[in-house]
Write an enzyme that holds these catalytic residues in place. Structure first.
Site, PDB file in Angstrom:
ATOM      1  N   LYS A 251      -9.276   2.551  -2.274  1.00  0.00           N
ATOM      2  CA  LYS A 251      -9.512   1.987  -0.946  1.00  0.00           C
ATOM      3  C   LYS A 251     -10.874   2.436  -0.430  1.00  0.00           C
ATOM      4  O   LYS A 251     -11.247   3.609  -0.540  1.00  0.00           O
ATOM      5  CB  LYS A 251      -8.411   2.424   0.012  1.00  0.00           C
ATOM      6  CG  LYS A 251      -8.446   1.740   1.371  1.00  0.00           C
ATOM      7  CD  LYS A 251      -7.206   2.103   2.192  1.00  0.00           C
ATOM      8  CE  LYS A 251      -7.169   1.374   3.520  1.00  0.00           C
ATOM      9  NZ  LYS A 251      -5.949   1.677   4.305  1.00  0.00           N
TER      10      LYS A 251
ATOM     11  N   CYS B 185      -5.332  -3.018   2.226  1.00  0.00           N
ATOM     12  CA  CYS B 185      -5.160  -3.106   3.672  1.00  0.00           C
ATOM     13  C   CYS B 185      -6.482  -3.322   4.415  1.00  0.00           C
ATOM     14  O   CYS B 185      -7.040  -4.396   4.411  1.00  0.00           O
ATOM     15  CB  CYS B 185      -4.409  -1.878   4.199  1.00  0.00           C
ATOM     16  SG  CYS B 185      -3.518  -2.208   5.757  1.00  0.00           S
TER      17      CYS B 185
ATOM     18  N   GLU C  23       0.835  -1.202   0.000  1.00  0.00           N
ATOM     19  CA  GLU C  23       0.000   0.000   0.000  1.00  0.00           C
ATOM     20  C   GLU C  23       0.876   1.260   0.000  1.00  0.00           C
ATOM     21  O   GLU C  23       1.812   1.388   0.781  1.00  0.00           O
ATOM     22  CB  GLU C  23      -0.889  -0.014   1.250  1.00  0.00           C
ATOM     23  CG  GLU C  23      -1.770   1.204   1.422  1.00  0.00           C
ATOM     24  CD  GLU C  23      -2.568   1.151   2.727  1.00  0.00           C
ATOM     25  OE1 GLU C  23      -3.555   1.880   2.858  1.00  0.00           O
ATOM     26  OE2 GLU C  23      -2.181   0.361   3.628  1.00  0.00           O
TER      27      GLU C  23
END
Length: 552
Positions: free
Chosen positions: A113, A153, A41
């Site tokens: 994300k 994540c 990330e």
């Protein structure tokens, strides 16, 4: 599919350097047969970039570097690049945390994300707009007949079956898996806390088993500021079995064959608490010092356990030739402490300086004789000794251009058993998230597993600041076993006084300890940054008010 896991150690803000690291790693993965490469990330910016993200110029240069990387890799392999991109909408935050799919010299797609953590050290809602809902293909990459579901994540940490609840209203993995992917890919910058890797592997394995497809996880390595990233990128077979793991606490490039689990390798690792603590301290110290553009370090050596462990970490992290230990004996320093310090330094192979402080103490006493007339000696005089030492160490730090490492442990910082502008002076607090009990355990582990360099006398003698005759820490504090148990319950498990007392601790002792924690808040706010090891450390994850009358 053969997926290259690019486990790198980026430097926050170093776009040129990070891009070069990614390019070299991708080319290496190509030589190993990778069909697709994946970074961690925000590997291009380094994680966490914090308020760099508020600057338009930084975002623009990040995009330019991403486009240049895509062009450099026009001949393959395709790359899922962790980075940031501007939000084209005028609504919401101006930036997305994203993975860019680079293929054929171009950026083909951006996966954004969805879940933005705002707990502990995370503050992503400050900067990022979450991915909008409604597009079933938003997290899907299609490549050479493969359907790849991409998450970033936190997006993989919200499975209701594993956690028996959901922290967020959406589950990006569940949404993506409705598209029938062949493989799940997660780009992470997941900071270490002790024991966390076993949880990661258990959870990610459960996700792979639930959906019946391989799961690939790529983590950052190295350290940035107070955060250590332990790497350990890994992959799981459709039955949830671990089929690959990269090295811990180090950069690595591995290629995972999702069709042939037995062809992959699982790096050896040591999950014992002291082993993880040691590796994290060494990694955190090495990267903080070097990424701050220092090459040498100073440690004030007292003959106590805290400075001994700090010196051992520094020697391992930076090389003994780059560490200088400074002895600053006072009239209250025991001969044993001096001898123990010199023996430790000899064992470690570090340089030493000895600067007696008695003449400076005498000058302070003379200068303050008038203002102090009529006052009995107390902690004021003790703190002056510590501040003399702090000034000497900072002078050496300035002159030598060496990073001064402070030696206070978490127990001391918690209850204020430290001197602001004295032993708290310095640039980095190596063991500030290790309680006193943990420091002793780490010293014993180090002697048994790394090298028997810490003299036994340092480990066995009662802890003392040696600021007055026959002083012992337990003159002012509860026994460390009791103190550390109370502190762990209060700081890391958020327990109140009543809860701690109900667990069997003496009420008066608990009240006293929690009051010490409260009144030491102003010291911690001015302390050097340290290395996060526990679920709640002092630093970016600790946000207590200063001027308050809290009753916990």
């Amino acid at each position: 599919m053969k997926i290259g896991l690019l486990q790198l150690n980026p430097i926050v803000g170093d776009l040129d350097g990070n891009a070069a690291r990614i390019l070299d790693a991708a080319r290496h993965a190509r030589s190993l047969g990778a069909d697709l490469c994946v970074t961690s990330e925000m590997a291009l910016t380094g994680y966490p970039p914090r308020d760099l993200l508020l600057y338009n110029g930084f975002i623009e240069r990040t995009r330019e570097h991403a486009e240049a990387l895509a062009r450099e890799l026009r001949d393959g392999p395709p790359l899922l690049l962790g980075t940031v991109e501007r939000n084209p909408s005028r609504l919401g935050k101006s930036v997305f945390n994203c993975a860019l799919f680079c293929e054929g010299g171009e950026i083909v797609k951006a996966v954004r994300k969805t879940l933005l953590p705002t707990y502990d050290v995370f503050d992503e809602a400050r900067y990022f707009e979450p991915a909008p809902a409604g597009d079933p293909e938003a997290n899907i990459i299609r490549h050479k007949g493969w359907t790849v579901a991409v998450t970033i994540c936190e997006d993989a940490w919200n499975d209701k079956d594993y956690w028996e609840a959901r922290t967020y209203s959406r589950d990006p993995l569940e949404e993506s898996c409705a598209q029938g992917p062949d493989v799940l890919v997660n780009l992470s910058a997941s900071p270490l806390s002790l024991g966390k890797q076993q949880l990661r592997e258990d959870m990610l394995g459960a996700v792979a088993r639930k959906y019946g497809v391989p799961m690939v996880y790529v983590n950052q390595a190295g350290a940035d500021d107070d955060l250590v990233f332990d790497g350990r990128s890994c992959a799981f077979a459709p039955d949830g079995a671990l089929m690959a793991r990269a090295r811990g606490f180090d950069t690595d490039v591995i290629v995972v064959d999702t069709d042939n689990p037995s062809a992959n390798t699982v790096a050896d690792d040591d999950f014992r608490r002291e082993a993880e603590t040691w590796r994290a301290l060494v990694t955190g110290t090495r990267d903080y010092v070097r990424k701050s553009c220092f090459s040498t370090a100073l440690v004030g050596l007292s003959g106590g356990i805290d400075s001994a462990v700090t010196a051992a970490v520094a020697a391992e992290a930076l090389g003994a030739e780059n560490v200088t230990c400074v002895l600053m004996p006072s009239p209250y320093s025991s001969r044993g402490s001096i001898d123990d310090s010199l023996e430790l330094a000899k064992n470690l192979g570090v340089k030493t300086l000895t600067l007696p402080i008695e003449p400076i103490m005498a000058q302070f006493e003379k200068t303050l004789a008038g203002p102090f007339e009529g006052f009995a000696p107390d902690t004021t005089e003790e703190n002056i000794q510590s501040r003399i030492r702090g000034n000497l160490l900072m002078a050496l730090s300035n002159k030598y251009r060496a990073m001064l490492l402070t030696t206070g442990n978490k127990s001391e910082l918690a209850v204020g058993y430290c001197t602001i502008y004295g032993d708290m002076s310095g640039g980095f607090a190596v063991i500030s998230d290790v309680d006193k009990t943990g420091v002793f355990n780490l010293a014993k582990w180090y002697n048994a597993n790394v090298a028997p360099h810490i003299p036994e006398a340092i480990i066995t003698k009662p802890p003392s600041a040696e600021l007055r005759p026959d002083q012992k820490d337990q003159d002012s504090l509860p026994d460390y076993a009791v103190l550390d148990a109370i502190l762990a319950r209060h700081i890391e498990h958020h327990q109140s006084k009543d809860e701690i007392v109900a667990a069997g601790f003496d009420e008066a002792t608990v009240s006293r300890v929690l009051n010490l924690v409260r009144i030491a808040e102003f010291k911690r706010r001015q302390a050097a940054p340290g290395i996060k090891l526990t679920p709640r450390s002092f630093g970016t994850g600790w946000r207590m008010p200063l001027a308050c009358r809290r009753d916990l």
